[in-house]
Design a protein around this motif. Sequence first.
Motif, PDB file in Angstrom:
ATOM      1  N   TYR A 171       3.746  10.331   2.795  1.00 34.36           N
ATOM      2  CA  TYR A 171       2.470   9.948   2.185  1.00 34.36           C
ATOM      3  C   TYR A 171       1.316  10.365   3.086  1.00 34.36           C
ATOM      4  N   GLU A 172       0.211  10.681   2.468  1.00 32.88           N
ATOM      5  CA  GLU A 172      -0.987  11.054   3.210  1.00 32.88           C
ATOM      6  C   GLU A 172      -1.744   9.800   3.633  1.00 32.88           C
ATOM      7  N   ARG A 173      -2.282   9.822   4.852  1.00 31.33           N
ATOM      8  CA  ARG A 173      -3.073   8.689   5.342  1.00 31.33           C
ATOM      9  C   ARG A 173      -4.447   8.736   4.712  1.00 31.33           C
ATOM     10  N   LEU A 174      -4.786   7.664   3.979  1.00 31.49           N
ATOM     11  CA  LEU A 174      -6.080   7.584   3.301  1.00 31.49           C
ATOM     12  C   LEU A 174      -6.734   6.228   3.603  1.00 31.49           C
ATOM     13  N   PRO A 175      -7.340   6.089   4.792  1.00 35.22           N
ATOM     14  CA  PRO A 175      -7.966   4.803   5.139  1.00 35.22           C
ATOM     15  C   PRO A 175      -9.146   4.498   4.235  1.00 35.22           C
ATOM     16  N   GLY A 176      -9.215   3.249   3.788  1.00 35.80           N
ATOM     17  CA  GLY A 176     -10.325   2.839   2.932  1.00 35.80           C
ATOM     18  C   GLY A 176     -11.447   2.234   3.748  1.00 35.80           C
ATOM     19  N   ALA A 177     -12.398   1.632   3.058  1.00 36.55           N
ATOM     20  CA  ALA A 177     -13.498   0.946   3.739  1.00 36.55           C
ATOM     21  C   ALA A 177     -12.958  -0.330   4.382  1.00 36.55           C
ATOM     22  N   PRO A 178     -13.422  -0.670   5.575  1.00 39.43           N
ATOM     23  CA  PRO A 178     -12.924  -1.885   6.228  1.00 39.43           C
ATOM     24  C   PRO A 178     -13.360  -3.139   5.481  1.00 39.43           C
ATOM     25  N   THR A 179     -12.550  -4.174   5.549  1.00 41.50           N
ATOM     26  CA  THR A 179     -12.922  -5.459   4.966  1.00 41.50           C
ATOM     27  C   THR A 179     -14.041  -6.083   5.797  1.00 41.50           C
ATOM     28  N   GLU A 180     -14.543  -7.215   5.339  1.00 44.14           N
ATOM     29  CA  GLU A 180     -15.763  -7.793   5.936  1.00 44.14           C
ATOM     30  C   GLU A 180     -15.649  -8.005   7.442  1.00 44.14           C
ATOM     31  N   ASP A 181     -14.597  -8.694   7.875  1.00 40.06           N
ATOM     32  CA  ASP A 181     -14.454  -8.985   9.305  1.00 40.06           C
ATOM     33  C   ASP A 181     -14.274  -7.717  10.127  1.00 40.06           C
ATOM     34  N   TYR A 182     -13.502  -6.784   9.605  1.00 37.54           N
ATOM     35  CA  TYR A 182     -13.253  -5.541  10.333  1.00 37.54           C
ATOM     36  C   TYR A 182     -14.439  -4.591  10.265  1.00 37.54           C
ATOM     37  N   SER A 183     -15.380  -4.877   9.387  1.00 41.07           N
ATOM     38  CA  SER A 183     -16.581  -4.050   9.309  1.00 41.07           C
ATOM     39  C   SER A 183     -17.577  -4.413  10.396  1.00 41.07           C
ATOM     40  N   SER A 184     -17.713  -5.719  10.676  1.00 35.14           N
ATOM     41  CA  SER A 184     -18.713  -6.174  11.644  1.00 35.14           C
ATOM     42  C   SER A 184     -18.156  -6.264  13.071  1.00 35.14           C
ATOM     43  N   LEU A 243       1.381   0.821  16.728  1.00 31.35           N
ATOM     44  CA  LEU A 243       0.556   1.933  16.244  1.00 31.35           C
ATOM     45  C   LEU A 243       1.187   2.583  15.014  1.00 31.35           C
ATOM     46  N   GLY A 244       2.502   2.753  15.069  1.00 32.69           N
ATOM     47  CA  GLY A 244       3.198   3.356  13.938  1.00 32.69           C
ATOM     48  C   GLY A 244       3.109   2.508  12.687  1.00 32.69           C
ATOM     49  N   LEU A 245       3.281   1.196  12.821  1.00 30.74           N
ATOM     50  CA  LEU A 245       3.212   0.301  11.670  1.00 30.74           C
ATOM     51  C   LEU A 245       1.801   0.253  11.084  1.00 30.74           C
ATOM     52  N   GLY A 246       0.795   0.200  11.972  1.00 31.25           N
ATOM     53  CA  GLY A 246      -0.584   0.179  11.493  1.00 31.25           C
ATOM     54  C   GLY A 246      -0.971   1.473  10.814  1.00 31.25           C
ATOM     55  N   TYR A 247      -0.567   2.578  11.395  1.00 29.69           N
ATOM     56  CA  TYR A 247      -0.863   3.904  10.821  1.00 29.69           C
ATOM     57  C   TYR A 247      -0.118   4.084   9.497  1.00 29.69           C
ATOM     58  N   MET A 248       1.149   3.681   9.485  1.00 27.63           N
ATOM     59  CA  MET A 248       1.968   3.798   8.281  1.00 27.63           C
ATOM     60  C   MET A 248       1.371   3.023   7.117  1.00 27.63           C
ATOM     61  N   ALA A 249       0.817   1.849   7.404  1.00 23.26           N
ATOM     62  CA  ALA A 249       0.261   1.009   6.345  1.00 23.26           C
ATOM     63  C   ALA A 249      -0.874   1.716   5.607  1.00 23.26           C
ATOM     64  N   GLN A 250      -1.583   2.607   6.312  1.00 25.55           N
ATOM     65  CA  GLN A 250      -2.700   3.318   5.681  1.00 25.55           C
ATOM     66  C   GLN A 250      -2.230   4.463   4.789  1.00 25.55           C
ATOM     67  N   THR A 251      -0.922   4.682   4.729  1.00 21.82           N
ATOM     68  CA  THR A 251      -0.389   5.693   3.810  1.00 21.82           C
ATOM     69  C   THR A 251       0.039   5.088   2.477  1.00 21.82           C
ATOM     70  N   VAL A 252       0.063   3.752   2.393  1.00 22.82           N
ATOM     71  CA  VAL A 252       0.508   3.080   1.176  1.00 22.82           C
ATOM     72  C   VAL A 252      -0.637   3.030   0.167  1.00 22.82           C
ATOM     73  N   PRO A 253      -0.435   3.485  -1.050  1.00 19.19           N
ATOM     74  CA  PRO A 253      -1.502   3.446  -2.061  1.00 19.19           C
ATOM     75  C   PRO A 253      -1.971   2.010  -2.316  1.00 19.19           C
ATOM     76  N   ASN A 254      -3.304   1.826  -2.394  1.00 23.08           N
ATOM     77  CA  ASN A 254      -3.906   0.508  -2.654  1.00 23.08           C
ATOM     78  C   ASN A 254      -3.434  -0.541  -1.641  1.00 23.08           C
ATOM     79  N   GLY A 255      -3.389  -0.140  -0.393  1.00 23.15           N
ATOM     80  CA  GLY A 255      -2.876  -1.025   0.641  1.00 23.15           C
ATOM     81  C   GLY A 255      -3.618  -2.349   0.757  1.00 23.15           C
ATOM     82  N   GLN A 256      -4.944  -2.334   0.522  1.00 24.88           N
ATOM     83  CA  GLN A 256      -5.723  -3.558   0.685  1.00 24.88           C
ATOM     84  C   GLN A 256      -5.485  -4.572  -0.438  1.00 24.88           C
ATOM     85  N   SER A 257      -4.724  -4.194  -1.444  1.00 23.84           N
ATOM     86  CA  SER A 257      -4.408  -5.145  -2.519  1.00 23.84           C
ATOM     87  C   SER A 257      -3.287  -6.096  -2.122  1.00 23.84           C
ATOM     88  N   TYR A 258      -2.616  -5.806  -1.015  1.00 23.22           N
ATOM     89  CA  TYR A 258      -1.505  -6.660  -0.577  1.00 23.22           C
ATOM     90  C   TYR A 258      -2.036  -7.851   0.216  1.00 23.22           C
TER      91      TYR A 258
END
Length: 460
Positions: free
Chosen positions: A182-195, A256-271
């Motif tokens: 899967y391709e890594r497609l990071p989305g916009a950070p959530t509120e806490d991770y944005s600030s 690092l691998g687990l965090g990076y891998m999670a960004q390859t899952v489609p719609n990851g922030q829905s989990y």
Amino acid sequence: MSDTVASAPAKSKVSSPLLTIVIASLTLFSMFFGAGNLIFPPMVGVSSGTNFWPAIIGFLIAGVLLPVAAIVAVAISGYSVRDLAARGGVFFGVIFSVMAYLSIGAFYALPRTGAVAMETAVTPLVGWEGTAANGIFNLIFFGIALALSWKKSSVIDVLGRFLTPALVILLIALICLAIFNYERLPGAPTEDYSSTPMVTGLFEGYNTMDAIAGLAFGIVIIGSLRAKGFGSGGTLVRSTVLTGIIAGVLLAGIYLGLGYMAQTVPNGQSYESGAALLADSANLTMGTPGQTIFSLIVILACLTTAVGLISATSAFFNTLVPRLSYHVWAIIFTVLSIAIAFRGLDAVMAVAVPFIVFLYPPAITLIVLTLVQPLVRKVVGFYWTYRLALWTSVIWSALTTIAAQGWGTNILEPVLNLSPGQDLDLGWITPTFIVIIIGVVIDIATKNARREAAQEIMNK
């Protein structure tokens, strides 16, 4: 060293020092790498989005750097957690060490291993759920963990030679397959991770409880290395430090691998949880075999941690109350863990959060001062520095925890908020640092008086 686990007779010669250290490092990794270590990094990955690197660095500080520092602190001091904490006074040494072992043992981390293994590995794979299934699984799970930890001197072999290599291989397979498919497609950070991405990642690392666990696991590794023939003194210290560093590097790589891998899952922030995200990632990558592999990873991660926790907590309480043998304590903590895990993961977490919030400030203070003391020993020996700093961190942490529970909030919050970073739960740092400076000044001023008093005691 006073812990029972460290009292095994040392062999005269180490047959293969490097291999022994590698096995010990794998053992330490497996003791650290439990349920939370598996499910927290993926959530950091998907929630941080484009702020991945500051967030994961914050997580690594709390989840890797602090635990390794705890191992180094125990190795340098050569003491158990109780003796190490006694630098804050005898009362502090007993109370802190008991609370630390209970928090990583029967009151939180130990029952969490069974609860997480059931809810994230067994139920999704075979569909078993409900009170009866939960009870049966936890009886089997903790029964196996108790059997594997029954002979405490063999823990390093059970974990390092067999269980951990299987766990690491499965983890690497899952991470690589997900990243390559899967391709890594990071989305916009959530509120806490944005600030505040780094601070938010830091607190996710806190939730692993590994900084406190490191204080307990350190003596297990020291005892095991002594039993393998590393003797005592500088060789043992260097070997323990090297073991901690190797385990830390492996932990960091997997996180690092687990965090990076999670960004390859489609719609990851829905989990809503890292467990569901990883389960779906495994399923997407390899289908049903992937789900089976993920379940094996979870069960192995939880089982290796449970073995380490039973061994460490039972050895400590056997030292504290020697009338009850190591085996009796192991049975007690196993039964308690089954009872708490039987109620489910939510009940475990409800008990855990106040413990985590309260224990981390004094634990970090103790680790930092222990690491700094050898560097300044020729100038000043910490006495009042330990006592004043540790009790300040305890009091501030206790007041913060009380306020967070809604007790006396109107009175406490205006006072606590005077300290910078209190809104991020880091308000304890400034008053503790100020008191450390005061303690150093007092220790320098009273150095000669304490030296003379010690000499008089020796002369008597």
